[in-house]
Design a protein around this motif. Structure first.
Motif, PDB file in Angstrom:
ATOM      1  N   ALA A  20       0.924  -1.032   0.121  1.00 29.80           N
ATOM      2  CA  ALA A  20       0.024  -0.016  -0.128  1.00 29.80           C
ATOM      3  C   ALA A  20       0.845   1.289   0.103  1.00 29.80           C
ATOM      4  O   ALA A  20       0.417   2.311   0.401  1.00 29.80           O
ATOM      5  CB  ALA A  20      -0.881   0.071   1.266  1.00 29.80           C
ATOM      6  N   ASP A  21       2.018   1.152  -0.090  1.00 28.00           N
ATOM      7  CA  ASP A  21       3.172   2.125  -0.026  1.00 28.00           C
ATOM      8  C   ASP A  21       2.876   3.058   1.234  1.00 28.00           C
ATOM      9  O   ASP A  21       2.785   4.341   1.186  1.00 28.00           O
ATOM     10  CB  ASP A  21       2.837   2.906  -1.276  1.00 28.00           C
ATOM     11  CG  ASP A  21       4.174   4.007  -1.641  1.00 28.00           C
ATOM     12  OD1 ASP A  21       5.442   3.401  -0.949  1.00 28.00           O
ATOM     13  OD2 ASP A  21       4.002   4.880  -2.116  1.00 28.00           O
ATOM     14  N   VAL A  22       2.824   2.509   2.291  1.00 26.12           N
ATOM     15  CA  VAL A  22       2.614   3.375   3.581  1.00 26.12           C
ATOM     16  C   VAL A  22       3.529   2.540   4.684  1.00 26.12           C
ATOM     17  O   VAL A  22       4.150   1.621   4.645  1.00 26.12           O
ATOM     18  CB  VAL A  22       1.021   3.446   4.215  1.00 26.12           C
ATOM     19  CG1 VAL A  22       0.373   3.967   3.162  1.00 26.12           C
ATOM     20  CG2 VAL A  22       0.441   1.978   4.430  1.00 26.12           C
ATOM     21  N   ALA A  23       3.326   3.189   6.067  1.00 27.96           N
ATOM     22  CA  ALA A  23       4.089   2.755   7.073  1.00 27.96           C
ATOM     23  C   ALA A  23       3.475   1.244   7.769  1.00 27.96           C
ATOM     24  O   ALA A  23       2.128   1.420   7.616  1.00 27.96           O
ATOM     25  CB  ALA A  23       4.506   3.721   8.107  1.00 27.96           C
ATOM     26  N   PRO A  24       4.125   0.449   8.251  1.00 30.59           N
ATOM     27  CA  PRO A  24       3.526  -0.473   8.848  1.00 30.59           C
ATOM     28  C   PRO A  24       2.487  -0.107  10.105  1.00 30.59           C
ATOM     29  O   PRO A  24       1.336  -0.661  10.419  1.00 30.59           O
ATOM     30  CB  PRO A  24       4.692  -1.172   9.792  1.00 30.59           C
ATOM     31  CG  PRO A  24       5.709  -1.204   8.821  1.00 30.59           C
ATOM     32  CD  PRO A  24       5.466   0.334   8.211  1.00 30.59           C
ATOM     33  N   ALA A  25       2.711   1.040  10.673  1.00 32.73           N
ATOM     34  CA  ALA A  25       1.983   1.771  11.742  1.00 32.73           C
ATOM     35  C   ALA A  25       0.553   2.071  11.126  1.00 32.73           C
ATOM     36  O   ALA A  25      -0.398   2.117  11.728  1.00 32.73           O
ATOM     37  CB  ALA A  25       2.686   3.020  12.289  1.00 32.73           C
ATOM     38  N   ILE A  27      -0.948   0.627   8.612  1.00 32.21           N
ATOM     39  CA  ILE A  27      -1.755  -0.629   8.440  1.00 32.21           C
ATOM     40  C   ILE A  27      -2.280  -0.898   9.802  1.00 32.21           C
ATOM     41  O   ILE A  27      -3.585  -1.133  10.069  1.00 32.21           O
ATOM     42  CB  ILE A  27      -1.191  -1.918   8.111  1.00 32.21           C
ATOM     43  CG1 ILE A  27      -0.239  -1.563   6.815  1.00 32.21           C
ATOM     44  CG2 ILE A  27      -1.714  -2.970   8.327  1.00 32.21           C
ATOM     45  CD1 ILE A  27      -1.278  -1.535   5.560  1.00 32.21           C
ATOM     46  N   ARG A  28      -1.336  -0.792  11.045  1.00 36.54           N
ATOM     47  CA  ARG A  28      -2.377  -0.976  12.339  1.00 36.54           C
ATOM     48  C   ARG A  28      -3.341   0.109  12.737  1.00 36.54           C
ATOM     49  O   ARG A  28      -4.360  -0.320  13.182  1.00 36.54           O
ATOM     50  CB  ARG A  28      -1.291  -1.328  13.224  1.00 36.54           C
ATOM     51  CG  ARG A  28      -0.218  -2.312  13.317  1.00 36.54           C
ATOM     52  CD  ARG A  28       0.703  -2.246  14.221  1.00 36.54           C
ATOM     53  NE  ARG A  28       1.782  -1.124  14.309  1.00 36.54           N
ATOM     54  CZ  ARG A  28       2.975  -1.579  13.531  1.00 36.54           C
ATOM     55  NH1 ARG A  28       3.174  -2.559  12.879  1.00 36.54           N
ATOM     56  NH2 ARG A  28       3.819  -0.486  13.686  1.00 36.54           N
ATOM     57  N   ASP A  29      -2.889   1.228  12.038  1.00 39.80           N
ATOM     58  CA  ASP A  29      -4.070   2.317  12.496  1.00 39.80           C
ATOM     59  C   ASP A  29      -5.492   1.796  11.486  1.00 39.80           C
ATOM     60  O   ASP A  29      -6.519   2.139  12.051  1.00 39.80           O
ATOM     61  CB  ASP A  29      -3.607   3.553  12.090  1.00 39.80           C
ATOM     62  CG  ASP A  29      -4.552   4.814  12.614  1.00 39.80           C
ATOM     63  OD1 ASP A  29      -4.817   4.732  13.628  1.00 39.80           O
ATOM     64  OD2 ASP A  29      -4.706   5.665  11.555  1.00 39.80           O
ATOM     65  N   TRP A  30      -5.203   1.535  10.383  1.00 41.65           N
ATOM     66  CA  TRP A  30      -6.289   1.242   9.633  1.00 41.65           C
ATOM     67  C   TRP A  30      -7.223   0.011  10.133  1.00 41.65           C
ATOM     68  O   TRP A  30      -8.390   0.017  10.184  1.00 41.65           O
ATOM     69  CB  TRP A  30      -6.198   0.623   8.037  1.00 41.65           C
ATOM     70  CG  TRP A  30      -5.682   1.847   7.253  1.00 41.65           C
ATOM     71  CD1 TRP A  30      -5.653   2.952   7.470  1.00 41.65           C
ATOM     72  CD2 TRP A  30      -4.676   1.517   6.088  1.00 41.65           C
ATOM     73  NE1 TRP A  30      -4.955   3.617   6.555  1.00 41.65           N
ATOM     74  CE2 TRP A  30      -4.578   3.021   5.593  1.00 41.65           C
ATOM     75  CE3 TRP A  30      -4.392   0.557   5.224  1.00 41.65           C
ATOM     76  CZ2 TRP A  30      -3.778   3.166   4.272  1.00 41.65           C
ATOM     77  CZ3 TRP A  30      -3.991   0.703   3.977  1.00 41.65           C
ATOM     78  CH2 TRP A  30      -3.599   1.975   3.604  1.00 41.65           C
ATOM     79  N   LEU A  36      -9.662  -2.031   7.954  1.00 40.98           N
ATOM     80  CA  LEU A  36      -8.989  -3.138   7.488  1.00 40.98           C
ATOM     81  C   LEU A  36      -9.318  -4.191   8.596  1.00 40.98           C
ATOM     82  O   LEU A  36      -9.208  -4.075   9.567  1.00 40.98           O
ATOM     83  CB  LEU A  36      -7.488  -2.750   7.310  1.00 40.98           C
ATOM     84  CG  LEU A  36      -6.761  -3.942   6.729  1.00 40.98           C
ATOM     85  CD1 LEU A  36      -7.033  -4.675   5.439  1.00 40.98           C
ATOM     86  CD2 LEU A  36      -5.175  -3.734   6.698  1.00 40.98           C
ATOM     87  N   ALA A  37      -9.511  -5.813   8.087  1.00 37.11           N
ATOM     88  CA  ALA A  37      -9.619  -6.721   8.913  1.00 37.11           C
ATOM     89  C   ALA A  37      -8.637  -7.662   8.850  1.00 37.11           C
ATOM     90  O   ALA A  37      -8.263  -7.813   7.648  1.00 37.11           O
ATOM     91  CB  ALA A  37     -11.109  -7.179   9.034  1.00 37.11           C
ATOM     92  N   ALA A  56      -8.714  -0.975   1.348  1.00 39.05           N
ATOM     93  CA  ALA A  56      -8.336   0.126   2.606  1.00 39.05           C
ATOM     94  C   ALA A  56      -7.613   1.301   2.137  1.00 39.05           C
ATOM     95  O   ALA A  56      -7.607   2.485   2.462  1.00 39.05           O
ATOM     96  CB  ALA A  56      -7.602  -0.499   3.744  1.00 39.05           C
ATOM     97  N   ARG A  57      -6.553   0.949   1.054  1.00 35.96           N
ATOM     98  CA  ARG A  57      -5.813   2.122   0.621  1.00 35.96           C
ATOM     99  C   ARG A  57      -6.370   3.141   0.105  1.00 35.96           C
ATOM    100  O   ARG A  57      -6.196   4.110  -0.076  1.00 35.96           O
ATOM    101  CB  ARG A  57      -4.763   1.271  -0.268  1.00 35.96           C
ATOM    102  CG  ARG A  57      -3.804   2.283  -1.122  1.00 35.96           C
ATOM    103  CD  ARG A  57      -2.851   1.476  -2.055  1.00 35.96           C
ATOM    104  NE  ARG A  57      -1.969   2.468  -2.320  1.00 35.96           N
ATOM    105  CZ  ARG A  57      -1.347   1.998  -3.508  1.00 35.96           C
ATOM    106  NH1 ARG A  57      -1.141   0.759  -4.213  1.00 35.96           N
ATOM    107  NH2 ARG A  57      -0.268   2.885  -3.822  1.00 35.96           N
TER     108      ARG A  57
END
Length: 73
Positions: A20-25, A27-30, A36-37, A56-57
């Motif tokens: 998704a070209d984002v930080a792992p944090a 993903i956890r925030d989503w 995101l499930a 989610a992206r």
């Protein structure tokens, strides 16, 4: 222990972030926000479906009430 290779069609948090070209944090925030499930794994090593990460992206992200809107100069 990190997965050597997650099951087909799933991503670890790190791989989901790269996808998704984002930080792992992020993903956890989503996950925390309900965008995101998790689809399996363990509490410390969750797995996510590829299609769910992509959805989610591109989903509209909720904003905070007091967050400033971007304004043109």
């Amino acid at each position: 222990m990190e997965y050597q290779q997650p099951p087909i069609g799933t991503l670890t948090t790190r791989l989901a972030a790269l996808s998704a070209d984002v930080a792992p944090a992020t993903i956890r925030d989503w996950v925390r926000r309900g965008l995101l499930a998790r689809c399996g794994g363990t509490p410390k090593r969750p797995l996510y479906r590829v299609a769910d990460v992509e959805a989610a992206r591109y989903a509209a992200k909720p904003t905070r009430n007091n967050q400033r809107a971007a304004t043109a100069a």
